[in-house]
Design a protein around this motif. Structure first.
Motif, short mmCIF file in Angstrom:
data_model
loop_
_atom_site.label_atom_id
_atom_site.label_comp_id
_atom_site.label_asym_id
_atom_site.label_seq_id
_atom_site.Cartn_x
_atom_site.Cartn_y
_atom_site.Cartn_z
N ASP A 281 0.83 -1.19 0.00
CA ASP A 281 0.00 0.00 0.00
C ASP A 281 0.88 1.25 0.00
O ASP A 281 2.08 1.21 0.26
CB ASP A 281 -0.92 0.01 1.23
N GLY A 282 0.22 2.38 -0.26
CA GLY A 282 0.94 3.64 -0.27
C GLY A 282 1.26 4.10 -1.67
O GLY A 282 1.14 3.35 -2.64
N VAL A 283 1.66 5.38 -1.76
CA VAL A 283 1.94 5.97 -3.06
C VAL A 283 3.28 5.46 -3.58
O VAL A 283 4.16 5.08 -2.81
CB VAL A 283 1.96 7.51 -2.97
N PRO A 284 3.46 5.43 -4.90
CA PRO A 284 4.76 5.03 -5.45
C PRO A 284 5.84 6.04 -5.08
O PRO A 284 5.56 7.18 -4.69
CB PRO A 284 4.51 5.02 -6.96
N ASP A 285 7.08 5.62 -5.20
CA ASP A 285 8.21 6.51 -4.94
C ASP A 285 9.18 6.43 -6.11
O ASP A 285 8.90 5.80 -7.13
CB ASP A 285 8.89 6.18 -3.62
N THR A 286 10.32 7.07 -5.95
CA THR A 286 11.29 7.13 -7.05
C THR A 286 11.95 5.79 -7.33
O THR A 286 12.63 5.63 -8.34
CB THR A 286 12.38 8.17 -6.72
N ARG A 287 11.75 4.80 -6.45
CA ARG A 287 12.32 3.47 -6.69
C ARG A 287 11.34 2.55 -7.41
O ARG A 287 11.73 1.45 -7.82
CB ARG A 287 12.73 2.84 -5.36
N THR A 288 10.10 2.98 -7.55
CA THR A 288 9.10 2.14 -8.20
C THR A 288 9.43 1.98 -9.68
O THR A 288 9.67 2.97 -10.38
CB THR A 288 7.70 2.76 -8.04
N LEU A 289 9.44 0.75 -10.13
CA LEU A 289 9.70 0.47 -11.54
C LEU A 289 8.39 0.46 -12.31
O LEU A 289 7.40 -0.12 -11.88
CB LEU A 289 10.41 -0.88 -11.70
N TRP A 290 8.43 1.10 -13.47
CA TRP A 290 7.25 1.19 -14.34
C TRP A 290 7.59 0.55 -15.69
O TRP A 290 8.57 0.91 -16.32
CB TRP A 290 6.85 2.66 -14.54
N HIS A 291 6.76 -0.39 -16.09
CA HIS A 291 6.96 -1.09 -17.36
C HIS A 291 6.16 -0.40 -18.47
O HIS A 291 4.97 -0.14 -18.31
CB HIS A 291 6.50 -2.55 -17.24
N ALA B 245 11.56 -1.29 -18.51
CA ALA B 245 11.19 -0.90 -17.16
C ALA B 245 12.13 0.18 -16.68
O ALA B 245 13.35 0.10 -16.89
CB ALA B 245 11.23 -2.10 -16.22
N MET B 246 11.59 1.19 -16.00
CA MET B 246 12.41 2.31 -15.56
C MET B 246 11.70 3.05 -14.43
O MET B 246 10.46 3.09 -14.37
CB MET B 246 12.69 3.27 -16.72
N PRO B 247 12.46 3.67 -13.52
CA PRO B 247 11.86 4.56 -12.52
C PRO B 247 11.80 5.98 -13.06
O PRO B 247 12.39 6.29 -14.10
CB PRO B 247 12.84 4.46 -11.36
N PHE B 248 11.08 6.86 -12.38
CA PHE B 248 10.98 8.26 -12.80
C PHE B 248 11.32 9.16 -11.62
O PHE B 248 10.82 8.97 -10.50
CB PHE B 248 9.57 8.57 -13.30
N PRO B 249 12.20 10.16 -11.85
CA PRO B 249 12.59 11.08 -10.77
C PRO B 249 11.42 11.95 -10.32
O PRO B 249 10.41 12.09 -11.01
CB PRO B 249 13.70 11.91 -11.42
N ALA B 250 11.61 12.58 -9.18
CA ALA B 250 10.54 13.36 -8.57
C ALA B 250 10.20 14.62 -9.35
O ALA B 250 9.10 15.14 -9.23
CB ALA B 250 10.91 13.70 -7.13
N HIS B 251 11.14 15.15 -10.16
CA HIS B 251 10.88 16.42 -10.82
C HIS B 251 10.10 16.26 -12.13
O HIS B 251 9.77 17.26 -12.78
CB HIS B 251 12.21 17.15 -11.11
N THR B 252 9.78 15.06 -12.54
CA THR B 252 9.11 14.84 -13.81
C THR B 252 7.59 14.91 -13.65
O THR B 252 7.06 14.63 -12.57
CB THR B 252 9.48 13.47 -14.40
N MET C 218 1.79 10.27 -10.71
CA MET C 218 1.74 9.04 -9.93
C MET C 218 1.45 9.31 -8.46
O MET C 218 0.70 8.58 -7.82
CB MET C 218 3.06 8.27 -10.08
N THR C 219 2.07 10.33 -7.91
CA THR C 219 1.96 10.57 -6.47
C THR C 219 0.68 11.30 -6.10
O THR C 219 0.12 11.06 -5.04
CB THR C 219 3.18 11.38 -5.99
N THR C 220 0.20 12.18 -6.97
CA THR C 220 -1.02 12.92 -6.66
C THR C 220 -2.27 12.19 -7.15
O THR C 220 -3.37 12.43 -6.64
CB THR C 220 -1.00 14.31 -7.31
N GLY C 221 -2.11 11.31 -8.13
CA GLY C 221 -3.28 10.63 -8.69
C GLY C 221 -4.14 11.53 -9.52
O GLY C 221 -5.31 11.21 -9.79
N ALA D 181 16.52 13.05 -20.50
CA ALA D 181 17.63 12.60 -19.67
C ALA D 181 17.35 11.25 -19.03
O ALA D 181 18.28 10.55 -18.62
CB ALA D 181 17.91 13.65 -18.59
N GLN D 182 16.07 10.86 -18.95
CA GLN D 182 15.74 9.57 -18.34
C GLN D 182 15.96 8.40 -19.30
O GLN D 182 15.87 7.25 -18.89
CB GLN D 182 14.27 9.58 -17.89
N PHE D 183 16.22 8.67 -20.56
CA PHE D 183 16.32 7.62 -21.55
C PHE D 183 17.76 7.37 -21.98
O PHE D 183 18.02 6.92 -23.08
CB PHE D 183 15.46 7.98 -22.77
#
Length: 843
Positions: A338-348, A370-377, A383-386, A404-406
């Motif tokens: 449970d809980g909101v995703p964070d910067t370590r969450t992997l997204w496919h 699969a990759m995570p996304f930084p907080a400034h994106t 993801m965090t606010t829904g 820069a994420q790619f």
């Protein structure tokens, strides 16, 4: 009336204007649009159809078209003024009969009908019907128009209205000029307005994808333009006249209104009453889009298919690029914390749909990454606010930050300058993933209304994806449970080869009560079992697990088949009276060449004779299912030869509801007789043949699960069996060792002699010491392994002990346990049997 003027008249302002403007081109009329599906039901009912026929869209959708469309070639009434209104262009007796047999050609006609709410008693309707061919459900497109305005006499000047100055038949002359109007078709026409019709025709079709719209437009243009025929040589093309302006027209009017407001000028007359209509049309258009998307997604509980449906539903109508990302656990069908995703969450990245040239996105953003996304994106913010995140235009700075994420892939040319909307895919307040929607730079930017539409779209898609995820998770749990309950049978047992198949049913849950098993018995025998707990679901699977365990336990006691089923029936009644089960139990003795079988309500097995390939459905006493209680069971002995095959299965393989089970049993016998390269190939042949039999009979996919067990009864050659009996005398132990040593030398297994002598000496010593009166039996069987059995008449099973340095006993079984490949004990009818196996040396 001057026809040249009619044909060259400028476009009218709308349906309402056309109805009131007497100078409007008679070929430019408001059209009602109705689409009929392959079942003869209305699937689209336009606003024009509601106005023309007086039936609301909610009352028309899903209703039989023949009950709503007054275009069945109705005959005129005596008081008709405009002549014969019969069907035109080969419609035949009416549209109703044409629908029944499937309309295969365009048709047109006129009809008079009474429409509730009109200020006139009857309406004069012109209509055109087009058959549609293609992969969709649409089968008929009907265009209809009110001919009253077209036939209205021209307005007269005051001088014409004066009796003394009016021509005697001026009004009647105007009427005569158009009284022969009829709807028709023109293929490859050069009439004025034809090009505009080709361009505007997609606008009158129902809301659908670009591909479907293009398919229908192509068929309509091929079958012929709708035209108004004034005479044999004069035709006017019919072009749509809108009651509500389309998107481009609305944008132009908004710009005009904004300029007027900026300059302090009064709003033009043609824009004064447009605000409410435009807002209503925009909301209606988006609701129709959402309804269409809802109908196109969620057709399957398969997660991969659902993802593709969601992506394709929004491209190109709502966006030009749609990228779908899901949490790693969602893709794997697992639960997540449970809980909101964070910067370590992997997204496919699970899907990318776009309208760009093929392959442009594939190398830069491949599906499956699969990759995570930084907080400034903006993705992390979504993801965090829904909540949706709207970026009207992706600037070069933001494009550089996203790229820069790619790593080494430059994604900036694909995203810079585009409008972006990131919408969360969530259900039950849990974010499952998100969609990145991009529009081409030349397309209108996403706005606040698009943000609301995207949020609603994502909410519906998220719920569908969550349903698919939960189903995938439950299915994985069910399959794991089922696999854990099914045995892993070795392909070779003493004197026989075994192959099995288990196929889960197509019913929801995919868990059933079918099982198979094989149990090693004393005397180189093998027990073969197939059973089926009636019903489906976890309860049936749990009951199956209990019965299978009970069968293994009682088989190890070497109970005769009939007694084993009797005990199993008693156990099932103690477990409860909720479930019933069928069971077929067979014991194969490879040395004697016999099968001992008992049946508890199960379908009979098939025996395939090796000599001539003949199949035989064994005639066994059926017995009652396990759990009925109070019913006797009988055993049958069948002689078999080396190479014969025994086929045992559950009813899911041969029985389909509504079909005689004899058909499936006959197909089973026929397919079992086919030669095959291996046992596995033979099982596959049976399954394919039975599936094809019922598919050809029109019964579709199998619903029940299937358990199939096939055993090739190889037998054991007499030369591979050696047996001795020794009196109850300790002096017989050296004789037993010598007999084993000599026999192994004769078989060419001298390498096994030392260990075999040692273990035989320990077992024979124990048997002579504890046996009551019957001689001790020693038997060696050479097969896939070397099997040694020592039998005596003491029913007490020996126990493996831990002997200390001072203990005189307890080391015999420890020696056997250390040196043997496998060993065990079991009760027999006369006492017990202790056995061990040794691996044969490679030749």
């Amino acid at each position: 009336m001057d026809r040249g003027t009619e044909r060259d008249a400028p476009p009218s302002r709308g349906a309402n204007s056309a109805a009131a403007d007497d100078t409007a081109d008679p070929g430019r009329v408001p059209l009602a649009v109705v689409v009929v599906d392959r079942d003869g039901l209305v699937s689209h009912w336009s606003t024009g159809a509601r106005r023309l026929f007086g039936v609301a869209k909610e009352e028309a959708i899903g209703e039989p078209a023949i009950d709503l469309l007054p275009v069945s070639g109705a005959l005129p009434e005596p008081e008709d003024t405009y002549g014969d209104y019969g069907a035109y262009d080969g419609l035949g007796p009416g549209l109703e009969s044409s629908l029944d047999r499937g309309l295969s050609y365009p048709a047109a006609g006129r009809a008079r009908l009474t429409v509730p709410g009109l200020d006139r008693e009857r309406a004069d309707v012109l209509w055109w019907a087009y058959p549609l061919v293609g992969p969709g459900r649409e089968r008929l497109l009907v265009l209809a128009a009110d001919a009253t305005a077209v036939l209205r006499p021209e307005p007269r000047t005051p001088e014409q209205q004066a009796p003394e100055q009016q021509a005697p038949d001026s009004s009647s002359a105007a009427a005569v000029a158009v009284e022969r109007i009829a709807p028709g078709f023109a293929l490859h026409t050069d009439f004025p307005g034809a090009d505009e019709l080709a361009r505007r025709l997609p606008d009158i079709l129902p809301s659908m994808s670009v591909g479907e719209s293009a398919r229908i437009v192509a068929q309509v243009l091929e079958l012929g333009y709708p035209v108004l025929e004034f005479s044999q040589n004069d035709r006017v093309p019919v072009t749509p006249d809108w009651g509500v302006a389309r998107r481009v027209e609305r944008r132009a009017r908004r710009e005009r209104a904004a300029r007027a407001a900026a300059e302090g000028l009064p709003l033009p007359d043609d824009l004064a009453d447009e605000g409410e209509d435009l807002e209503h049309a925009a909301v209606r258009e988006r609701l129709e889009f959402l309804n269409e998307v809802s109908g196109r997604i969620g057709t399957s509980l398969d997660l991969s298919r659902t993802i593709i449906e969601v992506s394709k539903a929004v491209v190109p109508r709502f966006t030009d690029v749609a990228g779908t990302y899901l949490r790693e656990q969602v893709v794997a069908g697992e639960g997540f914390p449970d809980g909101v995703p964070d910067t370590r969450t992997l997204w496919h990245r699970v899907a990318v749909e776009h309208t760009d040239e093929p392959g442009r996105w594939d190398d830069v953003v491949p599906v499956g990454e699969a990759m995570p996304f930084p907080a400034h994106t903006p993705f992390f913010q979504c993801m965090t606010t829904g909540q949706p995140v709207l970026v009207p235009r992706i600037s070069e700075q933001m494009g550089h930050a996203i790229a820069a994420q790619f790593e080494k892939r430059d994604i900036r040319p694909l995203i810079t300058g585009r409008s972006m909307l990131v919408v969360p895919l969530k259900a039950r307040n849990v974010v499952l993933g998100f969609m990145v929607l991009l529009r081409h730079p030349e397309r209108t930017e996403f706005n606040d209304m698009d943000r609301v539409t995207g949020a609603e779209l994502a909410a519906r898609a998220g719920l569908v994806l969550d349903n698919a995820r939960m189903y995938t998770y439950q299915e994985s749990v069910a399959e794991t449970l089922q696999d854990s309950m099914l045995p892993h049978i070795p392909p070779r047992m003493a004197g026989c080869d075994i192959a099995t198949r288990y196929l889960p049913g197509t019913l929801l849950g995919r868990v059933g009560g079918d099982w198979f098993d094989s149990v090693k018995l004393p005397g180189a025998r093998t027990a073969l079992v197939v059973g089926d707990v009636m019903g489906h679901g976890l309860n049936s699977a749990a009951m199956m697990g209990q019965l299978r365990t009970a069968v293994q336990t009682m088989a190890a006691l070497d109970l005769p088949p009939a007694r084993l089923l009797r005990n199993l029936d008693d156990l099932a009644q103690r477990l409860g009276d909720t479930y019933l089960a069928t069971c077929l139990y067979a014991v194969y003795d490879p040395i004697a060449g016999e099968l001992h079988l008992a049946n508890a309500g199960h379908i009979p097995p098939v025996l395939v004779r090796a000599a001539d390939g003949r199949t035989e459905l064994l005639d066994l006493p059926t017995g009652a299912p396990i759990g009925v209680g109070g019913v006797p069971f009988e055993s049958v002995t069948v002689r078999v030869d080396p190479g014969d095959r025994l086929v045992m299965c559950t009813d899911g393989l041969v029985e389909v509801r509504g079909e005689d089970i004899g058909v499936g049993l006959a197909a089973l016998c026929e397919s079992a007789a086919h030669p095959a390269a291996s046992m596995d190939d033979a099982c596959d042949t049976i399954i394919r043949a039975l599936a094809a039999t019922f598919t050809e009979a029109g019964h579709g996919d199998r619903k029940d699960d299937v358990a199939l067990l096939m055993a090739r009864l190889n037998g054991v050659e007499p030369d591979d069996v050696a047996e001795w009996r020794f009196p109850l005398d300790a002096a017989e132990v050296p004789r037993a060792r010598a007999a084993v040593r000599e026999q192994l030398h004769d078989w060419g297994l001298a390498k096994l002699a030392y260990h075999a002598e040692l273990m035989v000496g320990e077992l024979v010593t124990n048997a002579v010491r504890h046996s009551h009166r019957l001689p001790v039996t020693l038997r060696l069987v050479r097969g896939e392994t070397l099997l040694c059995e020592v039998d005596d008449d003491n029913h007490d099973l020996p126990t493996l002990l831990s002997a200390g340095p001072e203990d005189e006993a307890g080391r015999g079984l420890r020696v056997v346990s250390t040196l043997a490949r496998e060993w065990g004990t079991s009760r027999t009818g006369a006492g017990k049997s202790v056995w061990f196996e040794l691996t044969l040396p490679r030749r």
